[in-house]
Design a protein around this motif. Structure first.
Motif, PDB file in Angstrom:
ATOM      1  N   SER A  42       7.893   5.693  -2.748  1.00  0.00           N
ATOM      2  CA  SER A  42       9.095   5.234  -1.997  1.00  0.00           C
ATOM      3  C   SER A  42       9.745   4.621  -0.970  1.00  0.00           C
ATOM      4  CB  SER A  42      10.703   6.681  -2.908  1.00  0.00           C
ATOM      5  OG  SER A  42      10.094   7.868  -2.132  1.00  0.00           O
ATOM      6  N   TYR A  43       9.059   4.983  -0.363  1.00  0.00           N
ATOM      7  CA  TYR A  43       9.060   5.089   0.840  1.00  0.00           C
ATOM      8  C   TYR A  43       8.555   3.199   1.123  1.00  0.00           C
ATOM      9  CZ  TYR A  43       3.304   4.668   2.030  1.00  0.00           C
ATOM     10  OH  TYR A  43       2.536   3.995   2.079  1.00  0.00           O
ATOM     11  N   LEU A  44       8.212   2.938   0.608  1.00  0.00           N
ATOM     12  CA  LEU A  44       7.634   1.159   0.848  1.00  0.00           C
ATOM     13  C   LEU A  44       8.587   0.302   0.661  1.00  0.00           C
ATOM     14  CD1 LEU A  44       4.488   0.631  -1.575  1.00  0.00           C
ATOM     15  CD2 LEU A  44       4.846   1.100   1.058  1.00  0.00           C
ATOM     16  N   VAL A  45      10.178   1.097  -0.494  1.00  0.00           N
ATOM     17  CA  VAL A  45      11.453   0.413  -0.378  1.00  0.00           C
ATOM     18  C   VAL A  45      12.313   0.025   0.858  1.00  0.00           C
ATOM     19  CG1 VAL A  45      12.521  -0.215  -2.050  1.00  0.00           C
ATOM     20  CG2 VAL A  45      10.727   0.523  -2.297  1.00  0.00           C
ATOM     21  N   GLN A  46      12.255   1.913   1.078  1.00  0.00           N
ATOM     22  CA  GLN A  46      12.833   2.264   2.141  1.00  0.00           C
ATOM     23  C   GLN A  46      12.764   1.835   3.382  1.00  0.00           C
ATOM     24  OE1 GLN A  46      13.722   6.847   2.533  1.00  0.00           O
ATOM     25  NE2 GLN A  46      12.665   6.672   0.628  1.00  0.00           N
ATOM     26  N   PHE A  47      11.528   1.612   4.143  1.00  0.00           N
ATOM     27  CA  PHE A  47      10.673   1.558   5.158  1.00  0.00           C
ATOM     28  C   PHE A  47      10.815   0.404   5.558  1.00  0.00           C
ATOM     29  CE2 PHE A  47       8.911   5.689   5.325  1.00  0.00           C
ATOM     30  CZ  PHE A  47       9.739   6.579   5.166  1.00  0.00           C
ATOM     31  N   PRO A  48      11.267  -0.800   6.778  1.00  0.00           N
ATOM     32  CA  PRO A  48      11.198  -1.990   6.618  1.00  0.00           C
ATOM     33  C   PRO A  48       9.356  -2.525   6.954  1.00  0.00           C
ATOM     34  CG  PRO A  48      12.282  -1.139   9.262  1.00  0.00           C
ATOM     35  CD  PRO A  48      11.553   0.051   7.821  1.00  0.00           C
ATOM     36  N   LEU A  49       9.139  -2.629   5.715  1.00  0.00           N
ATOM     37  CA  LEU A  49       7.661  -2.432   6.228  1.00  0.00           C
ATOM     38  C   LEU A  49       6.875  -3.669   6.427  1.00  0.00           C
ATOM     39  CD1 LEU A  49       5.828  -0.278   5.257  1.00  0.00           C
ATOM     40  CD2 LEU A  49       6.542   0.049   7.509  1.00  0.00           C
ATOM     41  N   ASP A  50       5.984  -4.579   7.398  1.00  0.00           N
ATOM     42  CA  ASP A  50       5.726  -6.580   7.353  1.00  0.00           C
ATOM     43  C   ASP A  50       4.144  -6.297   6.153  1.00  0.00           C
ATOM     44  OD1 ASP A  50       7.405  -7.678   8.864  1.00  0.00           O
ATOM     45  OD2 ASP A  50       6.802  -6.321  10.352  1.00  0.00           O
ATOM     46  N   TYR A  51       3.519  -5.345   6.650  1.00  0.00           N
ATOM     47  CA  TYR A  51       2.157  -5.324   5.554  1.00  0.00           C
ATOM     48  C   TYR A  51       1.254  -3.908   5.565  1.00  0.00           C
ATOM     49  CZ  TYR A  51       1.642  -9.211   9.778  1.00  0.00           C
ATOM     50  OH  TYR A  51       2.164 -10.304  10.248  1.00  0.00           O
ATOM     51  N   LEU A  52       1.321  -3.902   4.053  1.00  0.00           N
ATOM     52  CA  LEU A  52      -0.029  -3.178   3.974  1.00  0.00           C
ATOM     53  C   LEU A  52      -1.133  -3.245   3.895  1.00  0.00           C
ATOM     54  CD1 LEU A  52       0.944  -1.726   0.375  1.00  0.00           C
ATOM     55  CD2 LEU A  52       1.327  -0.841   2.349  1.00  0.00           C
ATOM     56  N   LYS A  53      -2.048  -2.445   5.058  1.00  0.00           N
ATOM     57  CA  LYS A  53      -2.993  -2.486   5.389  1.00  0.00           C
ATOM     58  C   LYS A  53      -4.681  -1.612   4.757  1.00  0.00           C
ATOM     59  CE  LYS A  53      -5.826  -2.691   9.025  1.00  0.00           C
ATOM     60  NZ  LYS A  53      -6.129  -2.607  11.194  1.00  0.00           N
ATOM     61  N   ILE A  54      -5.352  -2.174   3.232  1.00  0.00           N
ATOM     62  CA  ILE A  54      -6.187  -0.689   2.419  1.00  0.00           C
ATOM     63  C   ILE A  54      -7.106  -0.712   3.264  1.00  0.00           C
ATOM     64  CG2 ILE A  54      -7.219  -1.069   0.273  1.00  0.00           C
ATOM     65  CD1 ILE A  54      -5.547  -4.149  -0.397  1.00  0.00           C
ATOM     66  N   ASP A  55      -7.217   0.440   2.582  1.00  0.00           N
ATOM     67  CA  ASP A  55      -8.213   1.443   3.349  1.00  0.00           C
ATOM     68  C   ASP A  55      -9.571   0.740   3.261  1.00  0.00           C
ATOM     69  OD1 ASP A  55      -9.104   4.211   5.093  1.00  0.00           O
ATOM     70  OD2 ASP A  55      -9.774   4.500   3.126  1.00  0.00           O
ATOM     71  N   SER A  56     -10.489   0.763   4.207  1.00  0.00           N
ATOM     72  CA  SER A  56     -12.028   0.656   3.799  1.00  0.00           C
ATOM     73  C   SER A  56     -12.318   0.780   2.654  1.00  0.00           C
ATOM     74  CB  SER A  56     -13.030   0.267   4.909  1.00  0.00           C
ATOM     75  OG  SER A  56     -13.243   1.922   5.632  1.00  0.00           O
ATOM     76  N   SER A  57     -12.127   2.330   1.924  1.00  0.00           N
ATOM     77  CA  SER A  57     -12.455   2.754   1.206  1.00  0.00           C
ATOM     78  C   SER A  57     -13.066   2.541  -0.149  1.00  0.00           C
ATOM     79  CB  SER A  57     -12.446   4.456   1.170  1.00  0.00           C
ATOM     80  OG  SER A  57     -11.101   4.561   0.507  1.00  0.00           O
ATOM     81  N   PHE A  58     -11.916   1.702  -0.314  1.00  0.00           N
ATOM     82  CA  PHE A  58     -11.620   0.900  -1.762  1.00  0.00           C
ATOM     83  C   PHE A  58     -12.243  -0.475  -1.736  1.00  0.00           C
ATOM     84  CE2 PHE A  58      -7.583   3.901  -1.090  1.00  0.00           C
ATOM     85  CZ  PHE A  58      -7.589   4.000  -2.340  1.00  0.00           C
ATOM     86  N   ILE A  59     -11.995  -0.750  -0.220  1.00  0.00           N
ATOM     87  CA  ILE A  59     -12.861  -2.141   0.103  1.00  0.00           C
ATOM     88  C   ILE A  59     -14.610  -1.843  -0.719  1.00  0.00           C
ATOM     89  CG2 ILE A  59     -13.185  -4.452   1.324  1.00  0.00           C
ATOM     90  CD1 ILE A  59     -10.364  -4.211   0.201  1.00  0.00           C
ATOM     91  N   GLN A  60     -15.255  -0.802  -0.440  1.00  0.00           N
ATOM     92  CA  GLN A  60     -16.316  -0.593   0.143  1.00  0.00           C
ATOM     93  C   GLN A  60     -17.305  -1.161  -0.989  1.00  0.00           C
ATOM     94  OE1 GLN A  60     -17.852   3.179   1.159  1.00  0.00           O
ATOM     95  NE2 GLN A  60     -19.786   2.480   1.566  1.00  0.00           N
ATOM     96  N   HIS A  61     -16.797  -0.871  -2.202  1.00  0.00           N
ATOM     97  CA  HIS A  61     -17.070  -0.563  -3.605  1.00  0.00           C
ATOM     98  C   HIS A  61     -17.167  -1.856  -4.246  1.00  0.00           C
ATOM     99  CE1 HIS A  61     -19.915   2.086  -2.344  1.00  0.00           C
ATOM    100  NE2 HIS A  61     -19.102   3.521  -2.134  1.00  0.00           N
ATOM    101  N   ILE A  62     -15.854  -2.884  -3.764  1.00  0.00           N
ATOM    102  CA  ILE A  62     -14.502  -3.533  -4.223  1.00  0.00           C
ATOM    103  C   ILE A  62     -15.708  -4.064  -5.890  1.00  0.00           C
ATOM    104  CG2 ILE A  62     -14.468  -5.251  -3.165  1.00  0.00           C
ATOM    105  CD1 ILE A  62     -11.588  -5.469  -3.938  1.00  0.00           C
TER     106      ILE A  62
END
Length: 579
Positions: free
Chosen positions: A484-504
């Motif tokens: 829910s905070y993604l909608v509430q907060f004025p964010l510009d970027y999401l940074k995907i954690d490296s643990s997901f990228i490692q075995h993508i």
């Protein structure tokens, strides 16, 4: 009451030298319970206090033996010895457990005496007793307070040491093994500082319940102090049993705790020592488990470690680390390395992440994985963070002097620093002091940071946006289920954690998560940065998924400012030649 007075009252049950009214009044006024029997030990009289304590009415016990009150807790030998002493000395005193009419068992202090006539013959027996229930309750409560942690209800440090002493003494002649586990909640201070001590106390109680659910009766659990717990796993057959318990605890603590419909996330670091391998004394075993715990914490949250001899030097290192870190803050001795962020669409470097580095004359190179957690635990992270922001401003001005334009510098902000009441003002002052506009910077916050104190977080994020900062969420996807905070907060970027990228490229579930994050972010008008990218296949897959920016060793390791400027010139030449 005096023994002679009791004898007088008893004698007047058969000899009427005083008025019956006076005898009755005295009998009724006595606060102790009184029971009078004949020589054959049959009850012939009781007073109102007897009725009050035992619950029996006078007419219910007259003619009966005092055995009607027996609790069943004492063996026949106890009563034999009591009567032997009574016949030998003419009286008996002691603590005895009796039973009320309701069936409740209670303790009393009982005095029994013989009453003899002038010929020396026993005419009566008289028992006078005081109910000890309330006194026992007070004593039990006092003992409980001495031995029990008032918040969690488990043993406290004193009780743990006492129980360990008994355990180790009984183990000295046998080939038993025991494991001592020292637990410390990672960043518990952050919970207290940001959400308040009531939430912190609730968290400690819930942690205790989870840990207790894994232990057997023979094991020992104690709150050692603050957010520290100790466990003795008794009579183990192999150290792997301690590892299994520690891993289970770590996993269980990582599950969310719910407070006021809000999920709280913490982790724990655990150190382990083994009896008798690491020592045969409770204090030694605790000290070594404590050292192992700190070693585990240095390697990241949610880790465990056994004690090993090299840890003996850690105490001196911690003292040295503290002294040198304070000097580094005073002298602004930190430097920043910069890792480029590359646009997937254009191949241009459109930003960098500032990563702190510290070289010390006495300690050598000190890993951020060592001094950052220590700074957070001690509160030094706030001045360290201010030093980093100040250095980033200075480096930004150097980049401008080198004609490097439109490069956004991402700054990692500690949760502890962000939740300080003067955070916005302190950043504003640093920017003004360096005459450096906020539009050159990006503020990176973790999910855990923005999920706490939502109203205050929204207020601060809005102010940062108004100042000109870009905002991003670091390590996205590593724990929180609420989006829910993604909608509430004025964010510009999401940074995907490296643990997901490692075995993508090898695990379909990791690939699906990354793809879902990218699509979701774009629908919310946010761009996505993939960090920890090291392989060409990862780059190609992320490009197909529509990822916006890539950061990682595939393009460059973090570089000192001068090397980064050289790398940037080389990169731009490569881009021109490629067109």
């Amino acid at each position: 009451m005096e023994k002679q007075a009791i004898k007088e009252i008893i004698s007047q049950t058969t000899i009427s030298s005083y008025s019956d009214e006076l005898i009755q009044k005295v009998f009724e006024m006595i606060s102790e319970g009184v029971m009078i029997t004949n020589p054959k030990k049959k009850i012939i009289n009781v007073n109102p206090a007897f009725e009050f304590v035992t619950g029996y009415k006078r007419e219910e016990v007259i003619g009966h033996s005092p055995a009607v009150l027996q609790s069943g807790l004492h063996h026949s030998e106890f009563y034999k010895n009591m009567w032997d002493e009574l016949h030998a000395k003419g009286e008996w005193k002691g603590e005895i457990w009796n039973r009320r009419k309701t069936g409740d068992i209670y303790p009393e202090w009982l005095s029994i005496m013989e009453v003899r006539n002038k010929q020396g013959e026993v005419t009566n027996y008289c028992g006078v007793f005081s109910d000890l229930s309330e006194q026992k309750d007070v004593e039990d409560e006092l003992e409980k307070r001495v031995l029990t942690d008032s918040l969690t209800g488990v043993s406290n440090r004193f009780a743990f040491t006492e129980r360990m002493g008994v355990l180790l003494e009984s183990s000295s002649t046998r080939s038993y093994q025991h494991a001592v586990l020292f637990l410390d909640l990672d960043r518990f201070k952050q919970v207290n500082d940001t959400l308040g001590h009531a939430v912190g106390d609730h968290l400690l109680v819930e942690v205790t319940k989870r840990v207790q659910s894994l232990l057997k009766n023979k094991d020992i659990l104690a709150r050692y102090g603050g957010d520290e717990f100790v466990i003795t796993l008794t009579n183990i057959h192999h150290p792997r049993e301690a590892v299994h318990l520690a891993e289970t605890i770590i996993h269980l603590i990582e599950q969310p705790f719910v407070f006021d419909e809000q999920d709280l996330y913490v982790s724990t670091s655990i150190g382990i020592s083994i009896y008798p391998h690491d020592g045969d004394d409770a204090e030694v075993l605790l000290s070594k488990a404590d050292k192992a715990m700190y070693y585990a914490k240095q390697n990241g949250s949610g880790q465990l470690s056994f004690y090993f001899d090299e840890l003996q030097t850690d105490k001196k290192r911690v003292l040295l680390l503290d002294n040198e870190l304070r000097k580094a803050i005073e002298n602004d001795s930190f430097e920043l390395h910069y890792q480029p962020k590359v646009s997937v669409e254009t191949g241009a470097i459109i930003g960098v992440e500032a990563l702190v580095r510290w070289h010390n004359e006495k300690l050598g190179f000190v890993s951020p994985g060592e001094f950052i957690p220590y700074a957070e635990d001690t509160g030094l992270i706030i001045p360290v963070s201010e030093c980093i922001i100040n250095r980033a401003c200075q480096d930004c001005l150097k980049l401008e002097a080198q004609n490097v334009k439109n490069i956004s510098i991402a700054l990692n902000i500690s949760s502890i620093h962000f939740h300080q009441s003067n955070f916005i003002e302190s950043i504003r002052q640093i920017l003004e002091r360096n005459n450096c506009p906020a539009r050159h910077f990006e503020i990176e916050l973790t999910e855990r940071t923005v999920m706490n104190s939502e109203k205050d977080t929204i207020r601060k994020l809005v102010l940062l946006k108004q100042m000109g900062f870009r905002l991003s969420i670091d390590d996205f996807g590593t724990g929180y289920s609420s989006l829910s905070y993604l909608v509430q907060f004025p964010l510009d970027y999401l940074k995907i954690d490296s643990s997901f990228i490692q075995h993508i490229c090898s695990l379909n579930d990791k690939q699906a998560v990354v793809d879902a994050i990218i699509q979701m972010a774009h629908r919310l008008h946010m761009k996505v940065i993939a960090e920890g990218v090291e392989q060409r296949d990862q780059v190609q897959l992320l490009r197909k998924m529509g990822c916006d920016m890539i950061q990682g060793y595939y393009y460059s390791k973090p570089l000192p400012l001068n090397e980064y400027i050289e790398f940037l010139e080389f990169w731009e030449l490569e881009q021109l030649e490629g067109k």
